[in-house]
Design an enzyme around this catalytic site. Sequence first.
Site, PDB file in Angstrom:
ATOM      1  N   CYS A 153     -12.548  -0.188   2.939  1.00 14.23           N
ATOM      2  CA  CYS A 153     -12.380   0.416   1.621  1.00 14.23           C
ATOM      3  C   CYS A 153     -12.401  -0.665   0.550  1.00 14.23           C
ATOM      4  O   CYS A 153     -12.166  -1.834   0.828  1.00 14.23           O
ATOM      5  CB  CYS A 153     -11.095   1.245   1.552  1.00 14.23           C
ATOM      6  SG  CYS A 153      -9.611   0.298   1.176  1.00 14.23           S
ATOM      7  N   CYS A 190       0.827  -1.219   0.000  1.00 14.18           N
ATOM      8  CA  CYS A 190       0.000   0.000   0.000  1.00 14.18           C
ATOM      9  C   CYS A 190       0.853   1.258   0.000  1.00 14.18           C
ATOM     10  O   CYS A 190       0.344   2.346  -0.268  1.00 14.18           O
ATOM     11  CB  CYS A 190      -0.913   0.029   1.219  1.00 14.18           C
ATOM     12  SG  CYS A 190      -1.975  -1.405   1.361  1.00 14.18           S
TER      13      CYS A 190
END
Lengths: 381, 138
Positions: free
Chosen positions: A200, A82
């Site tokens: 998310c 990420c």
Amino acid sequence: MSARPVYVAGVGIHPFGRFPDLDVTRLGMSAVRAALAEAQVERGGFQAAFCGTVYTGVAAGHKVLTALGLSGVPIVNVEAGCASGGAALSLGAAQVASGQRDTVLVFGMEKMPRGIIRSSFFPPWCEQAGLSPAPAYFALRARRLMQESGVTRSHLARVSVKNHRNGVDNPFAMYRKPCTEEEVLGAKMVCDPLTLFMLCSPNEGAAAVVLSAAPGPIGPPVRVLAATVRSHLPGSALGEHTPMSGLIGEDPPSPTELAAKEAFETASLGPRDLDFVEVQDTDSGREILSIEELGLCARGGGGAFVEEGVGERGGKLPVNPSGGLLSKGEPLGASALGQIVELAWQLRGAAEKRQVDGARTALAHTVGRGANASVAILQRG
Amino acid sequence: MATRPIHEGLFTKPDDPRGAALLAGRCGACGRHHFPAAETCPYCSAETGSVEAVGATGRIFLHTVVQTAPPGYTGPVPYGFGLVDLPEGLRVVTRLAAADLDALESGLRVRLEIAPLCTDEEGNEILSWAYRPDDGAA
């Protein structure tokens, strides 16, 4: 070492969402074109390129620059989960700061599979044993916040409500509908205490940043004061490095804490100097933990931070005024640079309806598999 | 049809005199445990470790319930998932088995069980481990 200033000379973004008709190279091209145009940098105008991506495969960045007729410079593809875009940014910024290059292109892109992300990280037996689902690890983290930081289910829901509300005003976000606390709490339970609206979505998108030793054509100038990346230390059983074990009572500093400490020292600033932040909100609990790990509140103060509305738009320290990953979705390689694009717009005063009044200094943070965490601090002027 | 462990070297075999236990590495230099056992100590990088049977019992540190089967998993859903603290000082990631998953809570005493989780393509039973609330028997 005396370092040169590093300016954000131009930024570009391809909206985050789902684009079945566009391949990942197209997404990258779109963001790179926009950033180069804004910086008024043409062929031959940058001396190196760093591309953050995770799932794209061989020579991802090369394919984008080949398609644009811009190859020839060193092109380095960076995978750091990420934090891939943050890692690319730190490499690019270091080249400009050190004087090795005058202008560097940094971009990131992703086209994520739908649903729970399957990665090559876990050995097959781990998946077979049921020990791989990321939301389950997120849920344990959220539960720890409930035990140690005064966080309630309502607080977890309020983070999601805030970010979805902020996302309404972000034309580059995937979800632009507000939701209520009741809707968040009533959504499908994924891994208790996290409901579907607290997580998310992995998705698609791209972002690009031109870094330069001189300010870009669009004012006011914005500088990168720090761009750091750190990995995990052994010991904790609960971190983005997702180990199978740790030690009771062993709580070494997290990658985020390490990256934040280094970034604040490099920038000669502290959390009190920040006007707003964009932080990793893979799930609602992660946003609260990010706030604690970045030192934006005391350890254990996450529940009170949400309760007092500190991170609301118009609060003392707005958190994720862009809508965060909860409304934008998370294209891994692009997400950290998407934050940098947002910071640049905000610090220039060009974030339109999302504008944080008078924002001068801001921080961007990502953390994820590896583990990797990135922290960048940008300032106007 | 045969029975095989989900992976070699994770837990004791059914006929092991030590009973059901996880096979943890213990560093010969710093003395700390890690799981699964590895050649190199993750804490001090020494390569002088041994394997010890640990974790017949433990206490739940954190838990959740997984509602949907993740990729690669063909066992029953929903299932419990969490971190369990072992008397040896280790904290392990584990599946949690329980007749009532809602009854799982932090601090609950649990016992290791090694039992069939699923079958492979050839119909072999795959053994894996889980911690289950300890009813005090045995």
